[in-house]
Design a protein around this motif. Structure first.
Motif, short mmCIF file in Angstrom:
data_model
loop_
_atom_site.label_atom_id
_atom_site.label_comp_id
_atom_site.label_asym_id
_atom_site.label_seq_id
_atom_site.Cartn_x
_atom_site.Cartn_y
_atom_site.Cartn_z
N VAL A 118 0.84 -1.20 0.00
CA VAL A 118 0.00 0.00 0.00
C VAL A 118 0.88 1.25 0.00
CG1 VAL A 118 -1.67 1.33 1.34
CG2 VAL A 118 -1.99 -1.11 1.04
N LYS A 119 1.95 1.24 0.78
CA LYS A 119 2.87 2.38 0.82
C LYS A 119 3.49 2.62 -0.56
CE LYS A 119 6.79 4.25 3.34
NZ LYS A 119 7.75 4.03 4.42
N SER A 120 3.86 1.54 -1.22
CA SER A 120 4.43 1.65 -2.56
C SER A 120 3.42 2.23 -3.55
CB SER A 120 4.90 0.27 -3.04
OG SER A 120 5.39 0.34 -4.35
N LEU A 121 2.16 1.79 -3.45
CA LEU A 121 1.11 2.31 -4.33
C LEU A 121 0.87 3.79 -4.07
CD1 LEU A 121 -1.39 -0.67 -4.22
CD2 LEU A 121 -0.11 0.11 -6.22
N LEU A 122 0.93 4.19 -2.80
CA LEU A 122 0.76 5.60 -2.46
C LEU A 122 1.92 6.44 -3.01
CD1 LEU A 122 -0.48 5.23 1.22
CD2 LEU A 122 -1.78 6.18 -0.68
N MET A 123 3.13 5.91 -2.89
CA MET A 123 4.31 6.64 -3.38
C MET A 123 4.30 6.77 -4.90
SD MET A 123 5.97 7.50 -0.70
CE MET A 123 7.68 7.78 -1.00
N LYS A 124 3.79 5.76 -5.59
CA LYS A 124 3.71 5.78 -7.05
C LYS A 124 2.56 6.65 -7.56
CE LYS A 124 5.64 1.18 -7.75
NZ LYS A 124 5.35 -0.18 -8.21
N GLY A 125 1.65 7.02 -6.66
CA GLY A 125 0.52 7.84 -7.06
C GLY A 125 -0.66 7.04 -7.59
N GLU A 126 -0.62 5.74 -7.42
CA GLU A 126 -1.72 4.89 -7.89
C GLU A 126 -2.94 5.03 -6.97
OE1 GLU A 126 -1.70 3.01 -10.65
OE2 GLU A 126 0.37 3.51 -11.13
N LEU A 127 -2.69 5.22 -5.68
CA LEU A 127 -3.75 5.38 -4.69
C LEU A 127 -3.55 6.69 -3.93
CD1 LEU A 127 -3.89 1.90 -2.90
CD2 LEU A 127 -5.54 2.80 -4.51
N LYS A 128 -4.65 7.26 -3.49
CA LYS A 128 -4.61 8.43 -2.62
C LYS A 128 -5.68 8.25 -1.57
CE LYS A 128 -2.94 11.61 -6.08
NZ LYS A 128 -3.21 12.75 -6.91
N TRP A 129 -5.42 8.76 -0.35
CA TRP A 129 -6.37 8.66 0.74
C TRP A 129 -6.94 10.04 1.02
CZ3 TRP A 129 -9.17 5.27 3.14
CH2 TRP A 129 -9.72 5.55 4.39
N ASP A 130 -8.24 10.17 0.94
CA ASP A 130 -8.91 11.43 1.24
C ASP A 130 -9.25 11.43 2.73
OD1 ASP A 130 -10.24 13.81 1.22
OD2 ASP A 130 -11.98 13.07 0.12
N LYS A 131 -8.57 12.27 3.50
CA LYS A 131 -8.74 12.28 4.95
C LYS A 131 -10.12 12.79 5.35
CE LYS A 131 -3.89 12.84 5.99
NZ LYS A 131 -2.85 13.67 6.60
N LEU A 132 -10.69 13.71 4.60
CA LEU A 132 -11.98 14.27 4.96
C LEU A 132 -13.11 13.26 4.83
CD1 LEU A 132 -11.70 17.82 3.38
CD2 LEU A 132 -11.42 17.16 5.78
N SER A 133 -13.18 12.60 3.69
CA SER A 133 -14.26 11.63 3.48
C SER A 133 -13.86 10.20 3.90
CB SER A 133 -14.67 11.61 2.01
OG SER A 133 -13.61 11.16 1.21
N LYS A 134 -12.59 10.01 4.26
CA LYS A 134 -12.07 8.71 4.69
C LYS A 134 -12.34 7.64 3.64
CE LYS A 134 -12.28 9.78 9.53
NZ LYS A 134 -12.75 9.42 10.86
N LYS A 135 -11.97 7.96 2.39
CA LYS A 135 -12.14 7.02 1.29
C LYS A 135 -10.89 7.04 0.42
CE LYS A 135 -17.11 7.30 0.94
NZ LYS A 135 -18.24 7.41 0.05
N TRP A 136 -10.70 5.93 -0.30
CA TRP A 136 -9.61 5.83 -1.27
C TRP A 136 -9.99 6.57 -2.53
CZ3 TRP A 136 -5.03 4.31 0.20
CH2 TRP A 136 -4.89 3.42 1.24
#
Length: 62
Positions: free
Chosen positions: A42-60
């Motif tokens: 998951v960390k790798s996907l976040l670093m590559k920009g494949e996934l992002k976490w929206d803190k306000l709506s708590k959704k991917w």
């Protein structure tokens, strides 16, 4: 993208689109991998920009 990253991405995509955000237990059960390996993927996907976490709506954001 490694096989585990691809698998985790598809699980997060499918569950977030049609049901809910997957828990760590969901990911462990569906991948058969340890929590450390899943967190690394998951960390790798976040670093590559494949996934992002929206803190306000708590959704991917995919």
């Amino acid at each position: 993208m490694t096989d585990l990253e691809r698998k985790v991405y598809r699980i997060i995509y499918n569950m977030s689109r049609f049901r809910k955000n997957p828990t760590m237990d969901d990911l462990k059960r569906k991948t058969g991998k340890s929590e450390e390996k899943i967190r690394a993927a998951v960390k790798s996907l976040l670093m590559k920009g494949e996934l992002k976490w929206d803190k306000l709506s708590k959704k991917w954001i995919i």
